[in-house]
Motif scaffolding. Structure first.
Motif, mmCIF file in Angstrom:
data_model
loop_
_atom_site.group_PDB
_atom_site.id
_atom_site.type_symbol
_atom_site.label_atom_id
_atom_site.label_comp_id
_atom_site.label_asym_id
_atom_site.label_seq_id
_atom_site.Cartn_x
_atom_site.Cartn_y
_atom_site.Cartn_z
ATOM 1 N N GLU A 167 0.899 -1.230 -0.089
ATOM 2 C CA GLU A 167 0.129 -0.043 0.111
ATOM 3 C C GLU A 167 0.962 1.288 -0.106
ATOM 4 O O GLU A 167 1.853 1.397 0.728
ATOM 5 C CB GLU A 167 -0.928 0.147 1.236
ATOM 6 C CG GLU A 167 -2.064 1.241 1.321
ATOM 7 C CD GLU A 167 -2.772 1.207 2.584
ATOM 8 O OE1 GLU A 167 -3.393 2.232 2.858
ATOM 9 O OE2 GLU A 167 -2.595 0.333 3.327
ATOM 10 N N ASN A 168 0.604 2.217 -0.959
ATOM 11 C CA ASN A 168 1.245 3.324 -0.856
ATOM 12 C C ASN A 168 1.417 4.115 0.280
ATOM 13 O O ASN A 168 0.376 4.173 1.074
ATOM 14 C CB ASN A 168 0.740 4.413 -2.029
ATOM 15 C CG ASN A 168 1.011 3.937 -3.320
ATOM 16 O OD1 ASN A 168 1.890 3.067 -3.789
ATOM 17 N ND2 ASN A 168 0.108 4.334 -4.439
ATOM 18 N N ARG A 203 2.711 3.385 2.951
ATOM 19 C CA ARG A 203 2.761 2.711 4.339
ATOM 20 C C ARG A 203 3.952 1.886 4.393
ATOM 21 O O ARG A 203 4.513 1.501 3.331
ATOM 22 C CB ARG A 203 1.634 1.756 4.432
ATOM 23 C CG ARG A 203 0.241 2.311 4.736
ATOM 24 C CD ARG A 203 -0.033 3.024 6.126
ATOM 25 N NE ARG A 203 -1.159 4.018 6.155
ATOM 26 C CZ ARG A 203 -1.361 4.348 7.181
ATOM 27 N NH1 ARG A 203 -0.909 4.044 8.329
ATOM 28 N NH2 ARG A 203 -2.873 5.277 7.312
ATOM 29 N N ASN A 236 2.202 -1.533 8.804
ATOM 30 C CA ASN A 236 1.068 -0.488 8.669
ATOM 31 C C ASN A 236 1.439 0.917 9.410
ATOM 32 O O ASN A 236 0.495 1.514 9.811
ATOM 33 C CB ASN A 236 -0.536 -1.127 8.867
ATOM 34 C CG ASN A 236 -0.671 -1.901 7.926
ATOM 35 O OD1 ASN A 236 -0.624 -2.144 6.895
ATOM 36 N ND2 ASN A 236 -1.001 -3.418 8.432
#
Length: 437
Positions: A259-260, A262, A306
């Motif tokens: 995920e961008n 993160r 995350n």
């Protein structure tokens, strides 16, 4: 959980195994993951019911050491935190290892977590699988960049793509880096695991507890033919496909996720040991900056996943203050050592204390070598063969081995009965390409 706990030398959550420094409780984590609340429960249990020593294991689990004879309260607290098996007899067989970055890895081909969850439910709920040895283990690899590919497992599965579709290559009694036996479609992965385990139990004699023992009498191609007959889906050859080795170890430092914006941060518990304050502190960081979870790794380290990229420097500083090793240029981050003579009657040396001295020697010369210190030949601290192994022969004295694919065990014997200073000098003189992964 009224089912009887079978006798074994392997610790579990429900079976405390004695050692010189007290009982050992092993907490098996699904995919190496644990919530912040569960991490605090482990820290509290270690502080209130044991000696305060928590260990990260080489299969991404946790252990509590120094437990006294009254251990029911510790077990009860851990069960209340949701850290136990769904059935008492299922505790021993929850041996399924994933990549620590399952589901978030930028290179992953499949998210292995849904399939892993199905496999774990089956292992615990299928009474026949409770006959498996506590050491019988499965690895599920999703093609991640962060993957331990050197630990042998009784069954391994590794994802690859063919014509845009995900498949699972698999092998018996080896590692994902080995040539695979065959492959099945991803949708047939659960059925394959069930078929392999049932076939093993059908064919193995009581003394044959591991897949390698069965393969000594039943050739792999014979087992493959039997498996194919048990499966509804196709079992096909993979040609010359082989799992590529990761370019670098990504379990220490800050790395981008799928995920961008993160990232995850990897930090090493020195020699695999944490105290309750370290674990509580990591849990607090996970709640404050991440998603409230921690992931332990086969390198005896942990990941905070995350995180926002901009928060990573501050989180790293907090981990450093807690006592974690956060950079690959710290020699101690590359050393592993068993419990040693302070806690194990079979160990011939204080491997933990000796490792600290060796790390100081290597740090002085800026050598960051992967070295394993083992108190005896059982190699409890490492499921794989390290580039360099120091095998204790007495207090402060070691034989030095270098990994050699042509040699069994630790590899090629290089020198005998070395002091730590002499071992450090030989390691320092060793060409980097021979000892660095």
């Amino acid at each position: 959980m009224s089912a009887a706990i079978r006798p074994s030398a392997c610790p579990g959550l429900l079976r405390i195994v004695p050692a010189l420094d007290g009982g050992i409780c092993r907490i098996k984590l699904a995919g190496g993951a644990i919530s912040a609340a569960q991490a605090r429960a482990v820290a509290d249990a270690a502080q209130h019911h044991a000696g305060g020593v928590i260990e990260a294991t080489n299969r991404a689990n946790l252990q509590i050491r120094g437990i006294g004879s009254e251990h029911q309260a510790l077990i009860a607290d851990l069960l209340a935190a949701g850290l136990g098996p769904t059935t008492a007899a299922g505790d021993d067989v929850r041996n399924l290892m994933l990549s620590p970055t399952a589901g978030i890895d930028r290179q992953m081909i499949v998210d292995t977590r849904p399939l892993a969850a199905r496999i774990l439910v089956t292992l615990q709920s299928h009474p026949r699988f409770h006959e498996l040895s506590p050491k019988f283990a499965v690895q599920l690899d999703g093609g991640e960049a962060l993957a331990m590919l050197q630990h042998p497992h009784d069954l391994w599965l590794s994802a690859f793509e063919d014509a845009g579709e995900p498949w699972l290559a698999f092998g018996l009694a080896g590692c994902p880096g080995d040539p695979p036996l065959a492959s099945v479609a991803l949708a047939d992965g659960h059925a394959l695991v069930v078929a392999v385990l049932e076939l093993f139990l059908d064919l193995a004699r009581p003394e044959q507890t591991r897949m390698r023992q069965l393969l000594a009498e039943h050739p792999a191609q014979e087992l493959l033919a039997r498996l194919s007959a048990r499966l509804a889906g196709p079992v096909i050859s993979v040609g010359d496909w082989q799992r590529a080795a990761p370019a670098e170890a990504l379990h220490i430092g800050t790395y981008p996720q799928r995920e961008n914006a993160r990232v995850y941060i990897g930090a090493v518990a020195p020699l695999g040991r944490l105290d309750p304050s370290m674990l509580r502190g990591a849990a607090e960081l996970a709640e404050q900056w991440g998603d409230g979870s921690l992931r332990f790794t086969p390198w005896q380290s942990l990941l905070l996943p995350n995180l926002r990229a901009e928060d990573a420097p501050g989180v790293t500083q907090h981990l450093q203050q807690l006592g974690f090793l956060w950079a690959s240029d710290q020699a101690l981050a590359h050393l592993i050592a068993c419990t040693g003579s302070s806690g194990c009657g079979k160990a011939l040396a204080d491997t933990k204390g000796d490792a600290l001295q060796l790390a100081a020697l290597l740090q002085r010369h800026a050598r960051y070598l992967d070295v394993h210190l083992s108190g005896c030949s059982r190699s409890c601290a490492a499921a794989h063969v390290a580039p360099a192994t120091l095998l204790a022969v007495g207090p402060g004295r070691y034989d030095l081995y270098f990994r050699d694919a042509a040699q069994p065990g630790f590899g090629s014997l290089h020198a005998r009965n070395l002091s730590l200073e002499a071992a450090g000098a030989l390691l320092d003189a060793r060409p980097r390409s021979n000892t660095d992964d």
